[in-house]
Design an enzyme around this catalytic site. Structure first.
Site, short mmCIF file in Angstrom:
data_model
loop_
_atom_site.label_atom_id
_atom_site.label_comp_id
_atom_site.label_asym_id
_atom_site.label_seq_id
_atom_site.Cartn_x
_atom_site.Cartn_y
_atom_site.Cartn_z
N ALA A 9 0.80 -1.23 0.00
CA ALA A 9 0.00 0.00 0.00
C ALA A 9 0.83 1.28 0.00
O ALA A 9 0.28 2.36 0.18
CB ALA A 9 -0.93 0.00 1.21
N SER A 11 2.67 2.40 -2.58
CA SER A 11 2.80 2.98 -3.91
C SER A 11 1.82 2.29 -4.85
O SER A 11 1.15 1.32 -4.48
CB SER A 11 4.23 2.83 -4.45
N GLY A 14 -1.95 -0.17 -4.72
CA GLY A 14 -2.31 -0.25 -3.30
C GLY A 14 -2.52 1.11 -2.67
O GLY A 14 -3.50 1.33 -1.95
N SER A 136 -2.99 -11.16 -12.57
CA SER A 136 -2.50 -10.55 -13.81
C SER A 136 -2.86 -11.41 -15.01
O SER A 136 -2.99 -12.63 -14.91
CB SER A 136 -0.98 -10.39 -13.74
N TYR A 161 6.76 -14.71 -12.51
CA TYR A 161 5.66 -13.80 -12.19
C TYR A 161 4.32 -14.38 -12.66
O TYR A 161 3.33 -14.38 -11.92
CB TYR A 161 5.91 -12.44 -12.85
#
Length: 278
Positions: A9, A11, A14, A136, A161
């Site tokens: 949270a 940046s 978030g 994602s 990822y």
């Protein structure tokens, strides 16, 4: 007023979501690993908040730190209406955490898995409650290799990822089945290709193209955060669970993300890695 916890949270998505939710009158708990950034983010959110804004420091690459975070939340708050597992990390080369785990999987999935499992009792007592995972589109085209879950060989940043984000969706679907009838929902979402600091790990030769892409093609964090805010608050999705969202709409995830046997196996392995009973 609802109480909502957001990891990652300080940046990007978030921070933007925390600001939107706090401005709308919800109590927000910001979680971040950097004390300076966490303090700055908290003050920024408080500037427009109409409800309390709290902060808890936690390095999600450490399983012990995640356990302490869960213990702090359970001791400090009598309810938790929304748990948003949003923190993410991208590593171009294979990196291990202090627990000896591959870092992309540890931060993007295992930390959220452990935090969620440890807070399930509080979430059930707070029902109706919601659990969210920032996933994602990079989960498409990936499949879990259970014999190489830690990617000890064949490591690629995009693969690591994508597999972690695939794990988010598998766990979300499995969690929704386990929570059926409890009035606690679980959903995952793709926020868009977002101009955030997660791309800072890209190799030097890719950075000029990424900088241009951020300006021309990528979604800004405030716009991307609206999906998290929507799933955290909108009454239209209060009873929707086990789904994958894009642009506030349910979308079919990849076939690999709909493999229930893989979800069961993943849960068992994550419980083992996190030191939880099956």
């Amino acid at each position: 007023m609802k109480t909502m916890l957001i990891t990652g949270a300080t940046s990007g998505i978030g921070l933007a979501a925390a600001g939107q939710l706090a401005t709308a009158g919800h109590r927000v708990i910001l979680v971040g690993r950097n004390p300076g950034k966490l303090s700055a983010a908290t003050e920024l959110v408080r500037a427009t908040a109409t409800a309390p804004v709290d902060a808890i420091e936690c390095d999600l690459s450490s399983l012990d730190a995640v356990r302490r975070l869960a213990g702090t939340v359970a001791a400090r708050y009598d309810r938790l209406d929304v748990l948003a597992n949003n923190a993410g990390a991208f590593h171009m080369s294979r990196t291990e955490t202090g627990d000896g785990l591959e870092a992309t999987f540890a931060v993007n999935h295992l930390a959220g898995f452990l935090l969620t499992e440890l807070l399930l009792d509080l979430l059930r007592r707070s029902a109706p409650a919601r659990i969210l995972f920032t996933s994602s589109v990079m989960h498409y085209g990936n499949a879990l290799d259970f014999e190489n879950l830690q990617l000890r060989y064949g490591y690629r940043g995009a693969t690591a990822y994508g597999r972690a984000k695939l794990a988010n969706i598998l766990y979300t679907r499995d969690l929704a089945r386990r929570l059926d009838g409890t009035r606690v929902t679980a959903n995952a979402f793709h926020p868009g290709v977002v101009a955030t600091g997660i791309w800072d790990a890209a190799p030097w030769f890719a950075r000029p193209a990424l900088a241009l892409g951020k300006r021309l093609f990528m979604t800004d964090a405030g716009t991307a955060a609206q999906t998290l805010t929507y799933l955290a608050t909108n009454p239209d999705v209060s009873c929707v669970s086990g789904c994958y969202f894009e642009r506030n709409r349910v979308k079919a995830p990849s076939p690999a993300a709909q493999d229930d046997a893989a979800a069961t196996r993943l849960h068992r392995l994550c419980a083992e890695l996190a030191g939880l009973p099956e």
